[in-house]
Design a protein around this motif. Structure first.
Motif, mmCIF file in Angstrom:
data_model
loop_
_atom_site.group_PDB
_atom_site.id
_atom_site.type_symbol
_atom_site.label_atom_id
_atom_site.label_comp_id
_atom_site.label_asym_id
_atom_site.label_seq_id
_atom_site.Cartn_x
_atom_site.Cartn_y
_atom_site.Cartn_z
ATOM 1 N N LYS A 49 10.120 -8.778 -21.924
ATOM 2 C CA LYS A 49 10.682 -7.426 -21.942
ATOM 3 C C LYS A 49 11.224 -7.103 -23.328
ATOM 4 O O LYS A 49 11.704 -7.988 -24.041
ATOM 5 N N ILE A 50 11.153 -5.834 -23.681
ATOM 6 C CA ILE A 50 11.659 -5.373 -24.968
ATOM 7 C C ILE A 50 12.621 -4.223 -24.728
ATOM 8 O O ILE A 50 12.341 -3.309 -23.942
ATOM 9 N N LEU A 51 13.754 -4.279 -25.400
ATOM 10 C CA LEU A 51 14.779 -3.244 -25.318
ATOM 11 C C LEU A 51 14.948 -2.624 -26.702
ATOM 12 O O LEU A 51 15.128 -3.338 -27.684
ATOM 13 N N ARG A 52 14.853 -1.322 -26.764
ATOM 14 C CA ARG A 52 15.077 -0.590 -28.016
ATOM 15 C C ARG A 52 16.222 0.383 -27.800
ATOM 16 O O ARG A 52 16.188 1.213 -26.888
ATOM 17 N N LYS A 53 17.243 0.278 -28.627
ATOM 18 C CA LYS A 53 18.347 1.233 -28.601
ATOM 19 C C LYS A 53 18.136 2.213 -29.740
ATOM 20 O O LYS A 53 17.955 1.809 -30.885
ATOM 21 N N THR A 54 18.166 3.504 -29.407
ATOM 22 C CA THR A 54 17.931 4.517 -30.434
ATOM 23 C C THR A 54 19.220 4.840 -31.181
ATOM 24 O O THR A 54 20.324 4.539 -30.712
ATOM 25 N N SER A 55 19.072 5.468 -32.325
ATOM 26 C CA SER A 55 20.228 5.805 -33.162
ATOM 27 C C SER A 55 21.121 6.872 -32.528
ATOM 28 O O SER A 55 22.259 7.050 -32.954
ATOM 29 N N ILE A 56 20.621 7.551 -31.501
ATOM 30 C CA ILE A 56 21.432 8.589 -30.846
ATOM 31 C C ILE A 56 21.955 8.136 -29.482
ATOM 32 O O ILE A 56 22.372 8.948 -28.663
ATOM 33 N N GLY A 57 21.913 6.817 -29.244
ATOM 34 C CA GLY A 57 22.513 6.271 -28.030
ATOM 35 C C GLY A 57 21.584 6.094 -26.855
ATOM 36 O O GLY A 57 22.013 5.658 -25.794
ATOM 37 N N GLY A 58 20.311 6.416 -27.025
ATOM 38 C CA GLY A 58 19.358 6.218 -25.936
ATOM 39 C C GLY A 58 18.916 4.774 -25.840
ATOM 40 O O GLY A 58 19.169 3.959 -26.735
ATOM 41 N N GLU A 59 18.266 4.453 -24.740
ATOM 42 C CA GLU A 59 17.770 3.098 -24.524
ATOM 43 C C GLU A 59 16.383 3.170 -23.913
ATOM 44 O O GLU A 59 16.160 3.920 -22.971
ATOM 45 N N GLU A 60 15.458 2.427 -24.474
ATOM 46 C CA GLU A 60 14.091 2.382 -23.978
ATOM 47 C C GLU A 60 13.758 0.941 -23.604
ATOM 48 O O GLU A 60 14.090 0.016 -24.334
ATOM 49 N N ASN A 61 13.107 0.782 -22.465
ATOM 50 C CA ASN A 61 12.708 -0.537 -21.993
ATOM 51 C C ASN A 61 11.183 -0.603 -21.911
ATOM 52 O O ASN A 61 10.542 0.335 -21.422
ATOM 53 N N TYR A 62 10.630 -1.708 -22.386
ATOM 54 C CA TYR A 62 9.186 -1.899 -22.392
ATOM 55 C C TYR A 62 8.845 -3.245 -21.776
ATOM 56 O O TYR A 62 9.628 -4.195 -21.857
ATOM 57 N N LEU A 63 7.648 -3.337 -21.213
ATOM 58 C CA LEU A 63 7.102 -4.575 -20.696
ATOM 59 C C LEU A 63 5.871 -4.909 -21.531
ATOM 60 O O LEU A 63 4.994 -4.043 -21.718
ATOM 61 N N VAL A 64 5.787 -6.125 -22.035
ATOM 62 C CA VAL A 64 4.628 -6.546 -22.825
ATOM 63 C C VAL A 64 3.461 -6.784 -21.874
ATOM 64 O O VAL A 64 3.553 -7.589 -20.950
ATOM 65 N N THR A 65 2.365 -6.049 -22.084
ATOM 66 C CA THR A 65 1.171 -6.216 -21.258
ATOM 67 C C THR A 65 0.117 -7.074 -21.953
ATOM 68 O O THR A 65 -0.763 -7.614 -21.295
ATOM 69 N N ASN A 66 0.207 -7.198 -23.289
ATOM 70 C CA ASN A 66 -0.694 -8.058 -24.052
ATOM 71 C C ASN A 66 -0.045 -8.337 -25.398
ATOM 72 O O ASN A 66 0.445 -7.414 -26.055
ATOM 73 N N ALA A 67 -0.026 -9.592 -25.792
ATOM 74 C CA ALA A 67 0.570 -9.983 -27.071
ATOM 75 C C ALA A 67 -0.495 -10.658 -27.923
ATOM 76 O O ALA A 67 -1.029 -11.702 -27.539
ATOM 77 N N VAL A 68 -0.823 -10.040 -29.062
ATOM 78 C CA VAL A 68 -1.841 -10.589 -29.958
ATOM 79 C C VAL A 68 -1.160 -11.013 -31.260
ATOM 80 O O VAL A 68 -0.591 -10.183 -31.968
ATOM 81 N N PHE A 69 -1.218 -12.315 -31.544
ATOM 82 C CA PHE A 69 -0.641 -12.866 -32.768
ATOM 83 C C PHE A 69 -1.728 -12.921 -33.827
ATOM 84 O O PHE A 69 -2.813 -13.464 -33.583
ATOM 85 N N GLN A 70 -1.452 -12.360 -35.004
ATOM 86 C CA GLN A 70 -2.399 -12.364 -36.109
ATOM 87 C C GLN A 70 -1.868 -13.260 -37.217
ATOM 88 O O GLN A 70 -0.747 -13.056 -37.685
ATOM 89 N N GLU A 71 -2.655 -14.251 -37.619
ATOM 90 C CA GLU A 71 -2.278 -15.131 -38.718
ATOM 91 C C GLU A 71 -2.316 -14.356 -40.034
ATOM 92 O O GLU A 71 -3.023 -13.359 -40.160
ATOM 93 N N ALA A 72 -1.555 -14.836 -41.008
ATOM 94 C CA ALA A 72 -1.550 -14.220 -42.333
ATOM 95 C C ALA A 72 -2.940 -14.300 -42.952
ATOM 96 O O ALA A 72 -3.684 -15.258 -42.728
#
Length: 88
Positions: A49-72
Motif C-alpha cells: 500500500k502507498i499513502l500520499r499526503k498532499t500539501s493541502i491536507g488531503g490523503e490518497e491511498n493506493y494499492l500496488v497492482t504491479n511493481a517493475v524494478f528497472q536496473e540502472a
C-alpha cells in the motif's frame, strides 16, 4: 548531483508492506495509475500500500497492482515503475 529523474519526484509517500513494515518520507512521482521511485532502497511488491499526503491536507491511498524494478543503465538510475489503483 541530483539526476533529472529525482527532480521530477515532487511527491512524498509512505509505503506499507504487507507484513506491516512501513517506509516513510520516500520521494516519488505520483501520476494517474503510476508511481515512479528512483534509487529505491527496498523491495516493493504487488499488494503493498502507498499513502500520499498532499500539501493541502488531503490523503490518497493506493494499492500496488504491479511493481517493475528497472536496473540502472548508463545515465539512468535504478527505479521502480509501479502500477497502482487508487483505493479512496
Amino acid at each position: 548531483m541530483e539526476s533529472i529523474f529525482e527532480t521530477l519526484e515532487t511527491d512524498t509517500i509512505s509505503i506499507i508492506k504487507q507484513n506491516g513494515e512501513t517506509f516513510e518520507n520516500i520521494k516519488a512521482s505520483v501520476q494517474k495509475n503510476k508511481i515512479f521511485i528512483s534509487s529505491p532502497k527496498f523491495v516493493i511488491e504487488k499488494n503493498d500500500k502507498i499513502l500520499r499526503k498532499t500539501s493541502i491536507g488531503g490523503e490518497e491511498n493506493y494499492l500496488v497492482t504491479n511493481a517493475v524494478f528497472q536496473e540502472a543503465f548508463v545515465t539512468i538510475p535504478t527505479f521502480y515503475n509501479l502500477e497502482v489503483k487508487r483505493v479512496n
